[in-house]
Design an enzyme around this catalytic site. Sequence first.
Site, PDB file in Angstrom:
ATOM      1  N   ASP A  80       2.028 -33.906  -2.048  1.00 17.75           N
ATOM      2  CA  ASP A  80       1.715 -34.514  -0.762  1.00 17.75           C
ATOM      3  C   ASP A  80       2.721 -34.146   0.316  1.00 17.75           C
ATOM      4  O   ASP A  80       3.872 -34.596   0.283  1.00 17.75           O
ATOM      5  CB  ASP A  80       1.668 -36.035  -0.932  1.00 17.75           C
ATOM      6  N   ASP A  96      -0.883 -30.858   7.891  1.00 15.53           N
ATOM      7  CA  ASP A  96      -0.960 -31.663   6.675  1.00 15.53           C
ATOM      8  C   ASP A  96      -1.962 -31.067   5.696  1.00 15.53           C
ATOM      9  O   ASP A  96      -3.127 -30.856   6.044  1.00 15.53           O
ATOM     10  CB  ASP A  96      -1.367 -33.096   7.035  1.00 15.53           C
TER      11      ASP A  96
END
Length: 435
Positions: free
Chosen positions: A112, A310
């Site tokens: 992540d 992201d």
Amino acid sequence: MASSFIPLLLTIVMILALSRASLQNRVGFSVDLVHRDSIKSPLHNPSLTSDDKIHAAIRRSRSRANYLQHAIASGQNVTPSSYDSNVTAIPFEYLMTIQVGTPSRSIVAVADTGSDLIWTNCKPCQKCYKQNAPLFDPRSSSTYLNLSCNSNFCSDFPSDCENKQCHYSAQYGDGSTSSGTLAQETFIFDTSDGRTVGIRNIAFGCAHQSQGLFQPNMAGIVGLGGGSISLVSQLGSSVGKKFSYCLVPYTATKVPSKLSFGFNALFSDPNAQSTDLISGLSDTYYTINLSKITIGGLGIEASFKEIIIDSGTTLTLLYSKTVDQIVAQLEEVIPLPKVNDQDLQLCYNVSDVQGRNVVFPDITYTFGTATVTIGSRNSFVTLNGKVCLAMSGSEPSDDGSVVQIVGNIAQQDFHVGYDLSKSKIYFAPSDCTKL
């Protein structure tokens, strides 16, 4: 023969498990990233159609954006590294396999870029969600060390101390929790080219309680954000403060994406575009400047300039009024009938376009000093009989800020590199299936 080979193999692994200080920028390695819907993923569900997977990913994108916006607006550091947060649980897209401890235990964890803390479930786990894989047992590892209350990582963040040991606690808005001991351990990476690289003294959360909506096929999170406790920051000078990833298209279900560190993350592509990473809404996020979006020669000025890169968000999210302008321009240049979709703002009926020369336009983003043009495969998603814009609007929060994100569809088949020593990010078109 086999019994004599095992000690030799363990010896080789331990020789490679050097301290970060001794690596002196010599390390370069790549590991596989597996999309959660890939046939290689433990979360793969063969009963889901391609449309089901895309719509689920779209909904996760919105959930993740809400999670980021809520945390930023409340002044939290958005991740479990804030240790006492109260935010929505982290939707995720990519998984990676790591080995922890000596002897090592293999775990599958969420990779992540939108969080910092590394954590995994540990024995004894008094109140833990059902995890399919065996729990990591710190008592069986010769390299495990609890961090004291005066350690740098413990003093950097709010934390509780008990018996001179540092404890963390992460609480998510949906009721999910992870808490335990902050510790150090050897992490071992099986590289994409068949090598084994071990790094000692990685700080991580050894969870003794974890409840909520965590997946039983995952055993924790590997935070790759910009905070001081993330894996990237902890590797630091040992990898020259460089990492990159190259995400394969969703259609390449049998080929993993790549996450690279050090030498393997270096850029030599003459077509690479670069711009500065800027101080954004949170230290965790990799944030750059967005100046404008250009479609068919028409430039649309960005109302809000900060945008996060992201890998854990599927769609690209922009200020809603900017998306409205983009949609209006696309409607001018795409000569196809529109059709509704439950999750996406702009879709076209392509069920009867055989033999017609229909071209979906490129979209060019001006990110500071970088001009990045993405083709239709990175801007649109194909559903049953229709093609939809892979973009969604983001509304201002109460404080007036807007969370904007370059999602992973837009990044597929781009080599995206981060040189944190220079605060630079690089974009280079690539065939990620061949890396």
